[in-house]
Design a protein around this motif. Structure first.
Motif, PDB file in Angstrom:
ATOM      1  N   THR B 187      42.096  60.266 102.337  1.00  0.00           N
ATOM      2  CA  THR B 187      42.668  60.151 103.360  1.00  0.00           C
ATOM      3  C   THR B 187      43.946  60.742 103.507  1.00  0.00           C
ATOM      4  O   THR B 187      44.627  61.563 104.234  1.00  0.00           O
ATOM      5  N   MET B 190      44.059  64.250 103.075  1.00  0.00           N
ATOM      6  CA  MET B 190      43.784  64.996 104.400  1.00  0.00           C
ATOM      7  C   MET B 190      45.081  64.994 105.282  1.00  0.00           C
ATOM      8  O   MET B 190      45.365  66.102 105.846  1.00  0.00           O
ATOM      9  N   LYS B 191      45.748  63.695 105.098  1.00  0.00           N
ATOM     10  CA  LYS B 191      46.797  63.594 106.212  1.00  0.00           C
ATOM     11  C   LYS B 191      48.132  64.487 105.726  1.00  0.00           C
ATOM     12  O   LYS B 191      48.866  65.048 106.459  1.00  0.00           O
ATOM     13  N   HIS B 193      47.647  67.377 104.370  1.00  0.00           N
ATOM     14  CA  HIS B 193      47.316  68.642 104.545  1.00  0.00           C
ATOM     15  C   HIS B 193      47.731  69.103 106.123  1.00  0.00           C
ATOM     16  O   HIS B 193      48.053  70.120 106.199  1.00  0.00           O
ATOM     17  N   ASP B 194      47.342  68.133 106.873  1.00  0.00           N
ATOM     18  CA  ASP B 194      47.322  68.327 108.384  1.00  0.00           C
ATOM     19  C   ASP B 194      48.522  68.161 109.081  1.00  0.00           C
ATOM     20  O   ASP B 194      48.626  68.242 110.351  1.00  0.00           O
TER      21      ASP B 194
END
Lengths: 345, 345
Positions: B187, B190-191, B193-194
């Protein structure tokens, strides 16, 4: 490159299809080719010739074969209800949940391509894109936040740049989603039960809602069926408990609100949708069951407030049409632009 | 109710089986009936006549048929390696992961009952119980904390009361488990990354470990195979990043440590294992890959420190024998008690 008269015929008799392929359901609508090139001239309500609905078409959840069959089924049903057949289709846009990568897009294109005559324009988009189009009447500009079973924020600039945030599923921490909210509520019940956490109203309310007599039985209940939608269906129970003053439920919802607003902020900042001073105007389209509850504890409203605090120029939109119509409007606006590009209008 | 001489024969030639049915693997060991009634008199090392291992036997993960077949297979293999057959078995204890309820216990009993002659004593326990027995040499007293792919704390008082905490699976928030740690690390990637979270070393280290080139590919990777063990296998990467000074990885591990210590505290307090003043002595058995990493960032050590802060009389034990032997020792100590109860010793 047909003649003017051929284009005229198509515009009268041809149809546009829009498909919304969500995790919970798949909807297809059939619209006439609306003879307007500007979305501000669109009729209200949008005329719908036919509509059909079926189950999940997320290939990650149900597998490729089932996803494809579901898509074919809703397309054929919507056409048949409109009294049209495949040869009348000018363009179709599929907004498919789980399309995160050009290779996913290509795969869905390959499923669909053989169904239609060669000259049909086919667009495959993430379901978030068509949700945005449902708020902007086909125009790809601004940011959309979807919070239903899953959640995602997706944004587009007017010159075609795009960015997304969240939308990666429960393992990868979509904590603002319906699944995320419900899974935290279930966790709070387990923690209260075994002494790791404080007592909460969620215990009795969730047990009653699931028809179970003890938190121990929740373990078997979650294993019995791993569908995310089944877990996410508990969100209204969490909202009720928060409204009744339960602090644990309140914290879970507040945390989801922060997560959802954070995903919008990440997209807006990466795309500079609000300009350098972060005060510019842009549409922020809000969709999905979690945001539409419209109760006293209003998650959508709280998320909007946090977004407006960061970006005072944001224009919140609750779409008046469903995402499948958004998909059709996206296809409509895209082929209109292409016709203009070809000098036909 | 055999005669003294029959008991004598059994004690010489009969065997005890112990089975550890975890989420990742299933192990069966075959021990001779040890002629001691007190666990402090046990030989060191414990003699093992035969041992066999196979895959997962958690019916929640692999289904009932596969779970049963795996159990039968390891039992037959362990006996065959010991040069024994089913008629030599005096008692068997199965510690089966996913046994949370008397109805689960009954189901496993029904699978197994027909394999063995009628007079064989069969005990079915949660895998946590046999892990405790592996630290206490068969005695059910104290608390065990298991943190591998999943996590659970389980405790027993000397007069037979029991309590558990956590161990309900990822949907229900086992955040101290290997799965919980790894899923939070994913997670965080992902955080970062975006744009929802800060940059972290975890990004490069996890991508490299998975052979992927972009965080976007992690979404497909998690959907491709939903096995918890596959996710949990990333824990060593998280530990390495924390050791290299990554703050996000450090926070994830610290959070897991708090969750694990909390689950032990809940059990100890509910059972009053440390007495009313919370200073009494009791064994706390620590097992599982997450606690045994034994690196510079030592999760097991940190959990022990938190437990000792709350309960200074806790006696941490890292078992010297594997859980399957713990299961066999539980069966041994239980039939010994029954023999004593029958006046045979």
């Amino acid at each position: 490159m047909g003649s003017e008269s051929e284009e005229g015929r198509s515009a009268e008799e041809g149809v546009i299809l829009g498909v919304d392929g969500g995790t919970t359901s798949t909807v297809c609508v059939c619209l006439p080719l609306l003879p307007f090139s500007d979305h501000r001239q669109l009729p209200d309500p949008i005329p719908v010739l036919g509509r059909a609905a079926a189950g999940c078409s997320n290939h990650n959840s149900v597998g490729e074969t089932a996803a494809r069959e579901t898509l074919e089924q809703v397309i054929n049903e919507a056409l048949s209800r409109a009294g049209k057949n495949l040869s009348a289709v000018l363009a179709i846009c599929l907004g498919v949940s789980g399309v995160n990568h050009p290779s996913d897009q290509e795969r869905v294109l390959n499923w669909i391509r053989n169904i239609f005559p060669r000259n049909v324009k086919i667009y495959v988009q993430n379901d978030a894109v068509v949700a945005l189009a449902s708020g902007t009447m086909g125009r790809l500009h601004g940011c959309v936040l979807i919070a239903g079973t899953g959640c995602i924020a997706y944004g587009f600039t007017e010159d075609g740049k795009e960015a997304r945030s969240a939308g990666a599923g429960p393992v990868l921490g979509d904590w603002g989603s319906g699944y995320g909210i419900a899974s935290r509520a279930l966790t709070a019940v387990m923690k209260a039960h075994d002494g790791r956490g404080p007592a909460t109203m969620l215990t009795n309310c969730i047990l009653q809602s699931l028809g179970l007599s003890s938190p121990d039985e929740i373990i078997g209940w979650t294993y019995a069926d791993s569908s995310w939608a089944r877990i996410a269906a508990l969100v209204p129970v969490v909202v009720s408990c928060a409204e009744a003053g339960d602090q644990i439920a309140d914290e879970i919802l507040s945390n989801a609100v922060r997560e959802l607003a954070l995903s919008v902020k990440a997209v807006v900042q990466r795309l500079h949708l609000a300009g350098e001073d972060e005060k510019g105007t842009f549409p922020i389209v809000m969709v999905g069951g979690v945001l539409e509850a419209n109760k006293r504890w209003d998650i959508g409203n709280e998320v909007t407030n946090l977004i407006l605090k960061a970006f005072p120029g944001a224009c919140p939109i609750r779409p008046k049409v469903e995402p499948a119509i958004g998909a059709a409007l996206f296809a409509w606006s895209t082929i209109m632009q292409e016709m203009e590009g070809n000098g036909h209008r």
